[in-house]
Design an enzyme around this catalytic site. Sequence first.
Site, short mmCIF file in Angstrom:
data_model
loop_
_atom_site.label_atom_id
_atom_site.label_comp_id
_atom_site.label_asym_id
_atom_site.label_seq_id
_atom_site.Cartn_x
_atom_site.Cartn_y
_atom_site.Cartn_z
N PRO A 37 -34.47 21.58 -5.96
CA PRO A 37 -35.82 22.11 -5.68
C PRO A 37 -36.55 22.54 -6.95
CG PRO A 37 -34.13 23.27 -4.37
CD PRO A 37 -33.42 22.37 -5.33
N ARG A 74 -36.96 -0.59 -2.85
CA ARG A 74 -38.20 -1.32 -2.55
C ARG A 74 -38.85 -1.93 -3.78
NH1 ARG A 74 -40.68 -0.53 2.09
NH2 ARG A 74 -42.70 -0.80 1.12
N ASP A 85 -49.46 -2.66 -3.09
CA ASP A 85 -50.72 -2.35 -3.74
C ASP A 85 -51.29 -0.98 -3.42
OD1 ASP A 85 -53.11 -4.96 -4.52
OD2 ASP A 85 -51.89 -3.62 -5.72
#
Length: 256
Positions: free
Chosen positions: A96, A161, A176
Site C-alpha cells: 500500500p 495483455r 488504443d
Amino acid sequence: MKPLSFDVVTIFPEMFQALKDFGITSRAFQEAFVELALWNPRDFTIDTHRTVDDRPYGGGPGMLMMIEPLKKAIDAAKKTHLSKGIKASRVIHLSPRGLPLTHQKVIELSQTSGLIFLASRYEGVDERLIESCVDEEISIGDYVLSGGELPTMVLIDAIIRQLPGVLGGDNSAIEDSFVNGLLDYPHYTRPEVYEGSKVPDVLLSGNHARISAWRLQQSLALTKVRRPDLLSARLLTKEESRLLEEINKQEQDSNN
Ligand code: 9D3
C-alpha cells in the site's frame, strides 16, 4: 519466443489458479507466452509449526512477515533465473505504500525478464528484508486490501495483455483507448432498439469517417466530465480541440 516467466512469493499460492484457469491469461499460459512459478515461504521454514509471522518490536496491532522464510523463497526463485541465464532478477513488493501502478509501468515490466513479485500478508514485512531484497514497491490504488496476492494478479494480468501475440490480431487497436489517454466511447450491439432506446444513427450510417469523429467526440466528452485530470495531462490534436469546442458550445446552448 521464450515465455516470459513470473515468480511469486506468497503464502497463498492457490489463489493464482484464477489467472491460470480463466480467459485471456489462461490462453497465454496454454500457448506458452508466460510461465508462473509459486514460492511458498512456509516451505522454507524450519520449525514444526512452519511459522512465517511474528510480533512487531515496539508493539502495536497485528503481525509481520519474518525475514528468513521470505529471503529463502526469494533466493530460490533467483536461483532458477540464473540457471535460465537471467542474471539480474527484479524483486517487486506489492505494498500500500508503493508507487501507484500506471500503464507506463506495465509496459516497462512487460519488457523485463526475471520478475519476482513479493505478495505479503499481515501488517507488512520486516523493513530489513525490504532494504536488502526488494528493488521496488508498487501499489494498485488508495484503498486497503487484505494482502498482495490480488494486486500481484492485477499486475500480471495487465503485463500479459501487453505481450506481443497474446491479444491476437490487432493488439494496438484494442488497447488504443487507454493508451491514447482518453476514456472509452460508448458501445452498442443488437438489438437496434432496447426498451425504446435506439442505437445512435451515426453508427448505422456506414460512414466510417463520421463514426470515428463521433466516437472521438464521445471519448472527449466523457473524459472531460469524469477525468479532467487526463485531459489536462495530454496535448490535443487539432481535430480533438475542434470536437471539444463543439461539445463546449453544445453545453452552452443547452444552458440557454
Ligand atoms: C495500518 C497500515 N496498513 C496500511 C494501509 C497496513 C496494511 C494494510 C493492508 C498493510 C498491508 C495490507 C495489505 N495490502 C497489500 O498488501 C497491498 C495493497 C493494498 O492494500 N492496496 C493497494 N495496493 C496494494 S499492493 C499490496
